[in-house]
Design a protein around this motif. Structure first.
Motif, short mmCIF file in Angstrom:
data_model
loop_
_atom_site.label_atom_id
_atom_site.label_comp_id
_atom_site.label_asym_id
_atom_site.label_seq_id
_atom_site.Cartn_x
_atom_site.Cartn_y
_atom_site.Cartn_z
N SER A 20 0.83 -1.20 0.00
CA SER A 20 0.00 0.00 0.00
C SER A 20 0.86 1.25 0.00
N LEU A 21 1.88 1.28 0.84
CA LEU A 21 2.75 2.45 0.92
C LEU A 21 3.51 2.67 -0.38
N SER A 22 3.95 1.60 -1.01
CA SER A 22 4.68 1.71 -2.27
C SER A 22 3.82 2.30 -3.37
N ARG A 23 2.53 1.96 -3.34
CA ARG A 23 1.62 2.53 -4.33
C ARG A 23 1.36 4.01 -4.07
N GLN A 24 1.39 4.39 -2.81
CA GLN A 24 1.05 5.76 -2.43
C GLN A 24 2.17 6.76 -2.65
N ASP A 25 3.42 6.33 -2.44
CA ASP A 25 4.49 7.31 -2.38
C ASP A 25 5.76 6.78 -3.02
N ALA A 26 6.32 7.56 -3.96
CA ALA A 26 7.52 7.12 -4.68
C ALA A 26 8.73 7.01 -3.76
N GLY A 27 8.83 7.91 -2.78
CA GLY A 27 9.95 7.84 -1.86
C GLY A 27 9.92 6.58 -1.02
N LEU A 28 8.75 6.23 -0.52
CA LEU A 28 8.61 5.00 0.25
C LEU A 28 8.83 3.77 -0.63
N ARG A 29 8.41 3.88 -1.89
CA ARG A 29 8.65 2.77 -2.82
C ARG A 29 10.16 2.56 -3.03
N THR A 30 10.90 3.65 -3.19
CA THR A 30 12.35 3.56 -3.36
C THR A 30 13.00 2.96 -2.12
N ALA A 31 12.61 3.45 -0.95
CA ALA A 31 13.18 2.93 0.30
C ALA A 31 12.84 1.46 0.48
N GLY A 32 11.59 1.10 0.19
CA GLY A 32 11.16 -0.29 0.35
C GLY A 32 11.93 -1.24 -0.55
N LYS A 33 12.14 -0.83 -1.80
CA LYS A 33 12.90 -1.68 -2.73
C LYS A 33 14.35 -1.83 -2.28
N ALA A 34 14.91 -0.77 -1.73
CA ALA A 34 16.31 -0.80 -1.31
C ALA A 34 16.53 -1.73 -0.13
N ILE A 35 15.58 -1.76 0.82
CA ILE A 35 15.79 -2.56 2.03
C ILE A 35 15.19 -3.95 1.94
N GLY A 36 14.23 -4.16 1.04
CA GLY A 36 13.57 -5.46 0.94
C GLY A 36 12.50 -5.64 2.00
N LYS A 37 12.91 -5.68 3.24
CA LYS A 37 11.99 -5.86 4.35
C LYS A 37 12.44 -4.98 5.51
N PRO A 38 11.53 -4.24 6.11
CA PRO A 38 11.95 -3.35 7.21
C PRO A 38 12.31 -4.12 8.47
N HIS A 39 13.27 -3.57 9.18
CA HIS A 39 13.60 -4.10 10.50
C HIS A 39 12.58 -3.53 11.48
N ILE A 40 11.77 -4.39 12.07
CA ILE A 40 10.74 -3.94 13.01
C ILE A 40 11.31 -4.02 14.42
#
Length: 213
Positions: A20-40
């Motif tokens: 959902s976040l990747s669809r909403q925002d290009a910056g979050l999409r870039t960050a998400g692709k770079a990290i793969g999976k967030p460290h929670i």
């Protein structure tokens, strides 16, 4: 008071939120692709959780880790009464600043006197939980947000005035937003603002060449 609704278990799987976040925002999409999976980040809750977050306020990660290590070695950090008995001077001796030492002893007192109902807090809506936590001296919106994200796993909390989030988002988006504008922009990422924060913190660690903690 309406109970909050947990749409996902943030400690288990954030895939729907990431999509959902990747669809909403290009910056979050870039960050998400770079990290793969967030460290929670996951922390114990209750008094110990708040104690640790107070220690971490406005200091570097290495400094916070060093002070927290001294605290754990010097007192039972899970016991509000033990910390209350140690007092402000004792906490200062473990590395806390005078204001932080006062905040922690006052929070310990609130727990000892039964002023904090953790079960009620966990069952509260996000806004109500934030309001309850920020009645404690030393617990502002950022500290309350971090507690609800790390200790309760809430998914729609955004920590205001977090410099690391600002730097991470601007790097990912190729933007130059100031803190106020980023915090306002984050409102549009609901109901996954907390997941967005985890994504950006992980991305920030990556671009700084650090391991997320």
């Amino acid at each position: 008071m309406a109970p909050r609704r947990a749409a996902i278990d943030v400690f288990t799987d954030v895939t729907p939120a990431m999509r959902s976040l990747s669809r909403q925002d290009a910056g979050l999409r870039t960050a998400g692709k770079a990290i793969g999976k967030p460290h929670i980040r996951r922390r114990d809750g209750g008094f110990c959780g708040l104690f640790r977050i107070i220690v971490e306020q406005q200091v570097s990660v290495p400094s916070a880790q060093a002070i927290w290590k001294r605290c754990r070695e010097g007192v039972d950090c899970t016991s509000p009464r033990a910390v209350q008995n140690l007092g402000v001077d004792g906490l200062r001796g473990l590395g806390l600043s005078s204001p932080k030492a006062r905040y922690v002893t006052e929070i310990a007192k609130a727990f000892v006197e039964g002023d904090i109902d953790l079960a009620a807090l966990a069952a509260s809506a996000d806004e109500d939980a934030m309001a309850r936590l920020t009645t404690l001296r030393g617990v502002g919106p950022w500290t309350a947000s971090i507690y609800l994200l790390f200790c309760e796993g809430r998914v729609d909390i955004w920590p205001p005035n977090d410099v690391a989030l600002k730097h991470a988002y601007n790097a990912a988006a190729g933007a130059d937003l100031d803190q106020k504008k980023l915090d306002a922009k984050a409102a549009y990422w609901s109901p996954w603002r907390g997941v967005a924060a985890h994504v950006l913190w992980t991305y920030y660690a990556q671009i700084r060449g650090r391991t997320p903690v």
